[in-house]
Design a protein around this motif. Structure first.
Motif, PDB file in Angstrom:
ATOM      1  N   GLY A 180      15.896 -42.615   3.629  1.00  0.00           N
ATOM      2  CA  GLY A 180      17.035 -42.866   2.767  1.00  0.00           C
ATOM      3  C   GLY A 180      17.809 -41.633   2.350  1.00  0.00           C
ATOM      4  O   GLY A 180      18.911 -41.744   1.792  1.00  0.00           O
ATOM      5  N   ALA A 181      17.246 -40.447   2.601  1.00  0.00           N
ATOM      6  CA  ALA A 181      17.944 -39.205   2.249  1.00  0.00           C
ATOM      7  C   ALA A 181      18.340 -38.428   3.500  1.00  0.00           C
ATOM      8  O   ALA A 181      18.414 -37.201   3.487  1.00  0.00           O
ATOM      9  N   GLY A 182      18.541 -39.146   4.589  1.00  0.00           N
ATOM     10  CA  GLY A 182      18.968 -38.500   5.832  1.00  0.00           C
ATOM     11  C   GLY A 182      17.799 -37.945   6.613  1.00  0.00           C
ATOM     12  O   GLY A 182      17.207 -38.638   7.436  1.00  0.00           O
ATOM     13  N   ASP A 183      17.416 -36.676   6.348  1.00  0.00           N
ATOM     14  CA  ASP A 183      16.313 -36.056   7.082  1.00  0.00           C
ATOM     15  C   ASP A 183      14.984 -36.226   6.373  1.00  0.00           C
ATOM     16  O   ASP A 183      13.974 -35.628   6.749  1.00  0.00           O
ATOM     17  N   ARG A 184      14.936 -37.052   5.342  1.00  0.00           N
ATOM     18  CA  ARG A 184      13.698 -37.320   4.620  1.00  0.00           C
ATOM     19  C   ARG A 184      13.834 -38.663   3.895  1.00  0.00           C
ATOM     20  O   ARG A 184      14.928 -39.207   3.783  1.00  0.00           O
ATOM     21  N   SER A 185      12.712 -39.166   3.406  1.00  0.00           N
ATOM     22  CA  SER A 185      12.737 -40.428   2.677  1.00  0.00           C
ATOM     23  C   SER A 185      13.122 -40.199   1.226  1.00  0.00           C
ATOM     24  O   SER A 185      12.889 -39.140   0.655  1.00  0.00           O
ATOM     25  N   SER A 186      13.729 -41.206   0.641  1.00  0.00           N
ATOM     26  CA  SER A 186      14.031 -41.191  -0.774  1.00  0.00           C
ATOM     27  C   SER A 186      13.164 -42.243  -1.457  1.00  0.00           C
ATOM     28  O   SER A 186      12.225 -42.760  -0.856  1.00  0.00           O
ATOM     29  N   GLY A 187      13.458 -42.557  -2.716  1.00  0.00           N
ATOM     30  CA  GLY A 187      12.641 -43.542  -3.401  1.00  0.00           C
ATOM     31  C   GLY A 187      13.190 -43.894  -4.762  1.00  0.00           C
ATOM     32  O   GLY A 187      14.155 -43.284  -5.244  1.00  0.00           O
ATOM     33  N   GLN A 188      12.558 -44.890  -5.384  1.00  0.00           N
ATOM     34  CA  GLN A 188      12.973 -45.383  -6.689  1.00  0.00           C
ATOM     35  C   GLN A 188      11.761 -45.456  -7.614  1.00  0.00           C
ATOM     36  O   GLN A 188      11.221 -46.516  -7.876  1.00  0.00           O
TER      37      GLN A 188
END
Length: 244
Positions: A180-188
Motif C-alpha cells: 500500500g505504500a508503493g515499495d513497502r506495505s502500509s497499514g491501519q
C-alpha cells in the motif's frame, strides 16, 4: 528482529505485562523477512544470529520462542532448538515445508494464506498430523480483498477451531495494506484493538500482536504496530472481552 538489545527490551516489557495479567506469553521474532515487498527492505539478522538471539531471549526472559521458517532445511534445524515454528501465510500449502516442520519436536503454527478459505486449512492440519505432530496452531490473518487491502471474516475462527486445534488471531497483519505504500506495505494500526477484541468474542484462543517502542522507526510492519507503551492497556481490554 533487529538486534539482541532491542529484542530483550520488548520481550521483557511484554513478559511483565502478561505476568501481571496472568496471560501466557510467547516471543516471536523473524530472523529473515523473506517476503518483503522490495528487495531493498531490511530483512533481519540472518538465521545464525537470529537463532542465537532467540535462545538468549528464552534463557534471559523465561518465555517460549517462535520464528518463521521458509525452507525445509531451516525447519529441520530450528525445530530442534525452538519451541514453535511458524509457517508463513504465503507458504501454507508447501507440503514439504510443512512436513519438515512437523517432523521436529517443535509446535507448528500455520498462518492461513490470504488466498485461502478457512475450510481449506483442514488439509494443512491433516498434513501436520500425517507428519507425526499433534502440536498445532492455526492463525487467522485476513483475506485478500481487492487491491492493497485485507478483510477479516470472523467466521473463520469457529470454522478452524472445528479441526480440533487452537486458533490464534493475528491482529497486526490483518490491518496490513499489502504494497500500500508503493515499495513497502502500509497499514491501519488504529483498527488493531477493534479486530483483536472481535476475534476473542468470536472464540480465538490467542492473539498475535506486533509491537515496537517506536513503530514509526521499525524497519518492518511499523504502520500495523501497537506502540509498546500501549500494549498493557490493550491486553486489559481484550482480557475483559475474553472473560465475558
Amino acid at each position: 528482529m533487529e538486534d539482541l538489545k532491542g529484542s530483550l527490551h520488548i520481550a521483557r516489557h511484554l513478559k511483565r505485562c502478561c505476568d501481571e495479567l496472568e496471560i501466557p506469553y510467547v516471543f516471536k521474532g523473524s530472523f529473515d523477512k523473506a517476503n518483503r515487498t522490495s528487495s531493498a527492505s531490511f530483512r533481519g539478522p540472518g538465521v545464525e544470529e537470529g537463532l542465537e538471539i532467540l535462545l538468549q531471549l528464552r534463557e534471559k526472559v523465561g518465555c517460549p520462542v517462535m520464528t518463521d521458517v521458509h525452507t525445509e532445511a531451516q525447519a529441520l534445524t530450528l525445530g530442534q532448538e525452538l519451541d514453535i515454528l511458524q509457517i508463513p501465510a504465503f507458504l501454507c500449502r508447501q507440503t514439504d515445508l510443512i512436513l519438515a516442520a512437523a517432523s521436529t519436536p517443535a509446535m507448528v503454527n500455520v498462518k492461513k494464506g490470504q488466498f485461502m478459505s478457512p475450510s481449506d486449512m483442514e488439509h494443512v492440519v491433516q498434513k501436520i498430523r500425517t507428519g507425526g505432530n499433534q502440536k498445532i496452531l492455526l492463525t487467522e490473518r485476513g483475506t485478500t480483498f481487492g487491491y492493497n487491502n485485507l478483510v477479516v471474516d470472523m467466521r473463520s475462527i469457529p470454522i478452524m477451531k472445528g479441526f480440533k486445534v487452537p486458533v490464534v488471531f493475528d491482529a497486526t497483519h490483518s490491518v496490513q495494506l499489502p504494497g500500500g505504500a508503493g515499495d513497502r506495505s502500509s497499514g491501519q494500526s488504529e483498527f488493531v484493538p477493534t479486530l483483536a477484541k472481535a476475534s476473542l468474542a468470536a472464540g480465538a484462543n490467542g492473539l498475535f500482536i506486533e509491537t515496537h517502542p517506536r513503530p514509526d522507526q521499525s524497519p518492518s510492519d511499523g504502520p500495523n504496530m501497537i506502540p509498546l507503551k500501549d500494549i498493557k492497556k490493550l491486553l486489559q481490554s481484550c482480557q475483559r472481552i475474553r472473560q465475558a
